[in-house]
Design a protein around this motif. Structure first.
Motif, short mmCIF file in Angstrom:
data_model
loop_
_atom_site.label_atom_id
_atom_site.label_comp_id
_atom_site.label_asym_id
_atom_site.label_seq_id
_atom_site.Cartn_x
_atom_site.Cartn_y
_atom_site.Cartn_z
N GLY A 166 20.30 -10.04 -1.58
CA GLY A 166 19.57 -9.68 -0.36
C GLY A 166 18.13 -9.24 -0.58
O GLY A 166 17.54 -8.59 0.30
N LYS A 167 17.57 -9.65 -1.69
CA LYS A 167 16.21 -9.24 -1.99
C LYS A 167 15.22 -9.69 -0.91
O LYS A 167 14.41 -8.89 -0.41
CB LYS A 167 15.81 -9.83 -3.35
CG LYS A 167 14.41 -9.51 -3.77
CD LYS A 167 14.21 -9.84 -5.23
CE LYS A 167 13.22 -10.97 -5.38
NZ LYS A 167 12.92 -11.22 -6.80
N SER A 168 15.30 -10.96 -0.55
CA SER A 168 14.35 -11.48 0.43
C SER A 168 14.56 -10.82 1.79
O SER A 168 13.61 -10.50 2.50
CB SER A 168 14.48 -12.99 0.59
OG SER A 168 14.67 -13.57 -0.66
N THR A 169 15.80 -10.63 2.14
CA THR A 169 16.09 -10.03 3.43
C THR A 169 15.56 -8.60 3.49
O THR A 169 14.96 -8.18 4.48
CB THR A 169 17.62 -10.02 3.68
OG1 THR A 169 18.13 -11.31 3.37
CG2 THR A 169 17.94 -9.67 5.12
N LEU A 170 15.76 -7.88 2.41
CA LEU A 170 15.26 -6.50 2.39
C LEU A 170 13.73 -6.48 2.46
O LEU A 170 13.14 -5.68 3.19
CB LEU A 170 15.75 -5.76 1.14
CG LEU A 170 15.26 -4.31 1.03
CD1 LEU A 170 15.77 -3.47 2.21
CD2 LEU A 170 15.70 -3.67 -0.28
N ILE A 207 26.10 -3.09 3.33
CA ILE A 207 27.21 -2.17 3.60
C ILE A 207 27.89 -2.51 4.92
O ILE A 207 28.96 -2.00 5.22
CB ILE A 207 26.76 -0.69 3.61
CG1 ILE A 207 25.60 -0.53 4.60
CG2 ILE A 207 26.34 -0.23 2.22
CD1 ILE A 207 25.30 0.92 4.91
N ASP A 208 27.24 -3.38 5.70
CA ASP A 208 27.86 -3.78 6.96
C ASP A 208 29.01 -4.77 6.75
O ASP A 208 29.82 -4.99 7.63
CB ASP A 208 26.81 -4.43 7.87
CG ASP A 208 26.19 -5.65 7.22
OD1 ASP A 208 26.22 -6.72 7.82
OD2 ASP A 208 25.69 -5.54 6.07
N LEU A 209 29.08 -5.37 5.57
CA LEU A 209 30.12 -6.38 5.35
C LEU A 209 31.50 -5.74 5.34
O LEU A 209 31.70 -4.67 4.78
CB LEU A 209 29.93 -7.06 3.98
CG LEU A 209 28.82 -8.08 3.85
CD1 LEU A 209 28.79 -8.61 2.41
CD2 LEU A 209 29.02 -9.23 4.82
N1 LIG Z 1 25.96 -9.04 5.91
C1 LIG Z 1 24.80 -8.88 5.31
N2 LIG Z 1 24.21 -9.97 4.78
C2 LIG Z 1 23.03 -9.83 4.15
C3 LIG Z 1 22.40 -8.60 4.02
N3 LIG Z 1 21.25 -8.77 3.34
C4 LIG Z 1 21.16 -10.08 3.05
N4 LIG Z 1 22.25 -10.73 3.55
C5 LIG Z 1 22.54 -12.16 3.45
O1 LIG Z 1 22.75 -12.50 2.11
C6 LIG Z 1 22.23 -13.78 1.82
C7 LIG Z 1 21.24 -13.71 0.69
O2 LIG Z 1 20.14 -12.94 1.09
P1 LIG Z 1 18.69 -13.16 0.48
O3 LIG Z 1 17.83 -12.12 1.04
O4 LIG Z 1 18.27 -14.57 0.62
O5 LIG Z 1 19.02 -12.89 -1.05
P2 LIG Z 1 18.09 -13.03 -2.36
O6 LIG Z 1 18.58 -14.24 -3.08
O7 LIG Z 1 18.39 -11.80 -3.14
O8 LIG Z 1 16.67 -13.12 -1.90
C8 LIG Z 1 21.62 -14.26 3.12
O9 LIG Z 1 22.54 -15.10 3.75
C9 LIG Z 1 21.39 -13.01 3.91
O10 LIG Z 1 21.43 -13.25 5.29
C10 LIG Z 1 23.06 -7.45 4.60
O11 LIG Z 1 22.58 -6.32 4.55
N5 LIG Z 1 24.24 -7.67 5.22
#
Ligand SMILES: Nc1nc2c(ncn2[C@@H]2O[C@H](COP(=O)(O)OP(=O)(O)O)[C@@H](O)[C@H]2O)c(=O)[nH]1
Ligand code: SF4
Lengths: 598, 374
Positions: free
Chosen positions: A16-20, A133-135
């Motif tokens: 979730g790096k990009s999402t964060l 943590i929502d999962l």
């Molecule tokens: N349920 C949930 N999914 C998340 C969360 N953060 C990221 N994701 C999902 O995890 C996947 C990978 O996230 P991404 O940010 O691309 O990961 P990265 O590879 O570390 O950059 C994506 O499908 C996101 O939507 C979170 O807090 N909760």
């Protein structure tokens, strides 16, 4: 400077790096909800598809804490693959702390470990963040335990968040400001700034990303690169918002960009130190390395007519990727092309994909090779990175190949399999470390040629993704080498030649014969594929011809239909290379890099 | 055979009616004979559209469907109308495709009177079981009977269509069909491989494994044996599926297609080619009729061929005939220098009298040879 924080987010892929990062950007008010587009930092397609960050991007986030103090938080993005470990280390060298992101459902994984070690090497403050943590599958307690036991960190210090849902984000900001130390350094000392990235912009030339350690830079200053003493006049400095934002100066502790009329990215080197011409700082910041190509391969246009357009594309591509080096090359079977040097196999694949996708080039790449050294009987020394220039075997006194020191960190249970892999790949001089409970670090000296041949993929397979892997160049060692040529219908395809260790030659040749047999479509005549050392055939496979393909009738309307079919096939040809009368698909050239069992 | 074909266009009339649809056929045809009068009317209108275009034709070809299913009245009217509006060169080849059990003494006499001088008879097989398997309307006896009647009526140019690679057909069975065909001394034999087209009942039967098609090596064997057999009996293998007893019996009309000579096609689904432009009519009878009702032409599509497209077509068309391609035109294609020697060495083509011609083995892969030069 008290209100500046420089940090990176490090994580295993998909944690979730990009999402964060996006969430932090949004929270900082740089964009509103409507503009919130997923994953702003990873802007390249390939990166997104492969889930890796190649080019790092940086952003400065404004933040006001609950006491009303204004902060500037510099989020420095890091690339995520071993081929780019040098870039990662430069990015980390620009930070004082990191967020170590861990998926609440997946827990600690291979890259979590590798990233942690990298951060520790730079003495950074590490903030564990448990994400997702929502999962429903989130198991926070287990992850806490892993943080304690496997990472050796204080799990009470971990922050809980959901980047997706936006919970815990304020806590993340708080921790960044309260736990990561502010940068040290002073504006009183002469300028020293670290280049951690450089990107090409067609209007403005090279945009350098840098971290200022001491001193300051202003518009109009004349700067000097410490590694090569080149000087440039600064046209603009500023910070990264989502766009570039001009500032009067960048001073100690800050992270930002600098534009100084530098035409191509290759005129700058990541890791280099910038100082002022008028008042230079004597020292190079530690850790500078010239990017060194380790893997070489030739690139040919599939259609010979496309040579010039390929040349142009490479020129343009190079503007933005200093690590790629190339020069003209030609081959009897494949015509005019370029010999290129890459950081590693992944870098090679990325260049290939980007040339195809962004520049519309249909290309073919030859089997990757490392740089070999030969001492000839005449006393002459030659270096060969292209099997084409392999010396006459009768003339060779001594052959040497490059060795690297590899470091693999894995859970102990994979030790046997990984050891076996390393030995198969001619590994010597093993050493073991137990960095934390249950984990083992394995070191080996391995020929680089074995590493680029599918090693990383194999490692990932046998460790189910838990293997973290890094290597660095050691030295050249004597080795008995041979050149294997591949013949298709008795015609040598020089693009498929390779230099290998004597003991591996038959196996590799057989493997390639089989691969080619799978990838080359049946044709109207028998195709014989052979592997040979000199005049000696050491491996062989045949592709039987098809017998009958002709349609019974061809009248009026069939003619148009048939022509359209041929026109379509002609288009498909742009992915085939003709060797004599045999069509070899581009795929075949790539397939030979893979082993049977991968 | 190449040289003497006149550059005058050929005329094709599509008669899209069959009494019953064969389970392997994907030609456009309908079993609804009630449409015949309206179709006839429409074809006449289409004839009028083109009557200015061509003063005289070198061939006439009635194809289908099954041209012989239309009744005497309609046949006379159609041919009469054609002659009112078009002229034909003296000695023009006039072919009609016929189904064995549609032919009678009277009806053959009429066809002769109307000027037809070549009959293409759809026999398919002289094997009772295979004919039944193919669900043809006629019997072996009827086919033989028809041939006799055709000869009796004075037709001296007969083509027999037969088919190989039918499920259940052994090589022996095929050779006996071939021998039987040849025993009637037809001037022309067309030997087609049964190929299954998507959407046909046979296609579906194969998909659910109810029928089993011969292997590729069998197909090859059928083809090679056919070529050998007919060659020994003096037939000229001049195109992938076509054999003539003599140069003069090479199908003039079909050769027009293969040589980019002009032809006009009338009726549903018919294709035409003039001045490097190809156009085609809508496929179904209903649409065809409707276009006339709406005051439109039935032309559904048209393409003007670029030089490159013409070259490409002539490449694959030429490699389907044993006339091949003259070396000079051939040399304008890519890779000829490297690939030609390899094809020669593999005995797929040979060079004869300044032409590159496919060998029998080459005809087997005639569709792939052009791909090498793209
Ligand atoms: N349920 C949930 N999914 C998340 C969360 N953060 C990221 N994701 C999902 O995890 C996947 C990978 O996230 P991404 O940010 O691309 O990961 P990265 O590879 O570390 O950059 C994506 O499908 C996101 O939507 C979170 O807090 N909760
Ligand atoms: S008779 Fe001829 S056109 Fe009609 S369905 Fe049978 S094969 Fe097709």
């Amino acid at each position: 400077m008290e209100h500046i924080r420089n940090f990176s987010i490090i994580a295993h892929i998909d944690h979730g790096k990009s999402t964060l990062a996006d969430r932090l950007i949004q929270h900082a008010g740089l964009i509103n909800k409507r503009e919130f587009r997923d994953q702003i930092l990873d802007s390249m397609d390939i990166e997104r598809e492969r889930g890796i960050t190649i080019k790092s991007q940086t952003v400065t986030l404004p933040y006001k804490n609950d006491r009303g103090e204004d902060f500037e938080l510099n989020l420095i993005d890091t690339p995520g693959h071993v081929d780019f470990s040098y870039e990662v280390s430069r990015a980390l060298a620009s930070c004082e702390g990191v967020l170590l992101l861990i998926d609440a459902a997946q827990g600690v994984e291979a890259q979590t470990m590798a990233n942690l070690y990298a951060a520790m090497e730079h003495d950074l403050e590490i903030i564990p963040v448990i994400n997702k943590i929502d999962l429903p599958a989130a198991d926070i307690e287990r992850v806490r335990e892993e943080i304690e036991i496997e990472l050796g960190l204080d799990s009470d210090a971990a922050i809980l968040c959901s980047a997706k849902a936006g919970t815990g984000i304020e806590e993340v900001f708080k921790a960044i400001t309260e736990r990561i130390p502010p940068p040290k350094g002073t504006t009183k000392k002469p300028l020293s700034a670290l280049i951690f990235d450089a990107q090409y912009d067609s209007f403005r030339g090279t945009i350098i990303s840098c971290r200022v350690f001491d001193g300051s830079i202003r518009n109009g200053d004349t700067i000097r690169f410490v590694s090569n003493s080149a000087t440039h006049r600064v046209e603009e400095v500023g910070v990264f918002r989502l766009k570039l934002e001009r500032r009067k100066e960048l001073s100690a502790g800050e992270v930002g960009y600098l534009i100084a009329g530098i035409k191509t990215v290759s005129d700058t080197s990541v890791g280099d130190t910038i100082t002022l011409e008028s008042n230079p700082s004597a020292v190079l910041l530690p850790g500078f390395k010239e990017p060194k190509p380790m893997v070489f391969s030739s690139v040919y246009p599939i259609a010979a007519d496309d040579y010039l357009s390929l040349a142009e594309s490479l020129d343009k591509y190079k503007l933005n990727d200093a690590a790629l080096v190339y020069q003209k090359d030609s081959s009897a079977a494949l015509g005019q092309g370029f010999r290129c040097g890459f950081l590693g196999l992944l870098h090679l694949e990325i260049v290939q994909e980007r040339l195809e996708r962004e520049f519309g080039q249909f290309i073919l790449m030859t089997a990757p090779s490392v740089k070999y050294k030969f001492l000839l009987k005449s006393g002459e020394k030659v270096t060969v990175d292209n099997p084409h220039y392999y010396p006459d075997p009768g003339e060779i006194e001594k052959s040497e190949e490059p060795f690297v020191r590899i470091a693999i960190i894995i859970p102990e249970r994979y030790m046997g399999a990984v050891m076996q892999l390393c030995m198969e790949r001619r590994g010597v001089n093993s050493k073991f470390n137990y960095p934390t409970h249950g984990r083992i670090e394995i070191n080996f000296d391995l020929p680089l040629a074995e590493v680029i041949y599918d090693f990383y993929d194999r490692l990932k397979t046998i460790t189910q993704g838990y293997g973290s892997f890094d290597y660095e160049f050691l030295d050249y060692r004597e080795s008995s080498l041979v050149k294997v040529d591949m013949l298709v219908n008795h015609e040598k395809v020089d693009a498929l030649s390779l230099i290998v260790h004597q003991n591996n030659s038959r196996k590799r040749a057989l493997n390639i014969c089989e691969r080619l047999k799978e990838e080359i479509p049946r044709q109207m005549f028998k195709i014989i594929i052979q592997g040979a050392i000199g005049g000696n055939i050491i491996a062989r496979s045949t592709i039987n011809p098809y017998r009958k393909d002709v349609t019974a009738k061809c009248y009026g309307g069939d003619i148009t239909r048939k022509r359209k079919l041929l026109e379509k096939q002609r288009k498909g040809k742009s992915r085939m290379k003709m060797v004599g009368a045999v069509e070899i698909p581009q795929k075949a050239f790539i397939s030979i890099l893979k082993t049977d069992d991968s | 055979m190449a040289a003497e074909i006149k550059l005058k266009p050929g005329l094709y009339i599509h008669i899209p009616f069959c009494i019953k649809k064969c389970p392997y056929c994907d030609f456009y045809s309908t079993a609804d004979s009630r449409l015949i009068p309206a179709w006839l009317d429409a074809v006449k209108r289409e004839i009028l559209l083109y009557r200015e275009y061509s003063s005289s034709f070198s061939t006439l070809y009635f194809g289908g469907g099954t041209p012989t299913v239309i009744n005497e009245h309609a046949m006379r009217e159609l041919v009469g109308f054609l002659h009112e509006n078009f002229t034909f060169l003296p000695g023009a080849e006039k072919t009609i495709e016929a189904n064995p059990n549609d032919l009678s003494r009277e009806n053959l006499k009429m066809l002769r009177d109307l000027g037809f001088n070549r009959i293409s008879l759809g026999v398919q097989s002289f094997d009772r079981e295979l004919l039944e398997f193919l669900e043809r309307r006629h019997t072996v006896y009827e086919a033989e009977q028809a041939i006799e009647l055709i000869r009796e009526a004075g037709f001296s140019n007969l083509n027999i269509d037969i088919m190989y690679a039918i499920p259940g057909q052994t090589r022996d069975k095929w050779i006996s069909t071939l021998s039987r065909a040849v025993s009637f001394k037809p001037e022309h034999v067309s030997c087609y491989q049964l190929t299954l087209k998507e959407g046909t009942p046979f296609w579906n039967l194969r998909k659910n494994s109810t029928i089993c098609m011969p292997e590729e090596t069998d197909e090859e064997a059928f083809f090679l044996e056919t070529a050998k057999f007919l060659k020994h009996r003096g037939y000229l293998h001049y195109e992938v599926s076509n054999f003539a007893r003599d140069m003069k019996y090479v199908s003039v009309h079909n050769s027009l297609y293969w040589k980019h000579h002009p032809y006009l096609g009338l009726g549903p689904a018919a294709h035409s080619f003039f001045n490097n432009t190809r156009w085609w009519n809508c496929k179904s009878v209903k649409q065809y009729l409707k276009s006339f009702e709406d005051g439109n032409t039935p032309v559904e599509g048209r393409e003007e061929l670029t030089d490159d497209q013409l070259r490409l077509e002539s490449l694959f068309l030429n490699f389907r005939t044993t006339g091949g391609m003259d070396i000079e035109s051939f040399q304008t294609f890519k890779r000829v220098g490297t690939v030609l020697p390899i094809l020669e060495k593999s005995n797929l083509v040979k060079i004869k009298d300044g032409r590159v011609v496919p060998t029998t083995k080459g005809l087997l892969v005639a569709d792939s040879i052009p791909c090498l030069f793209l």
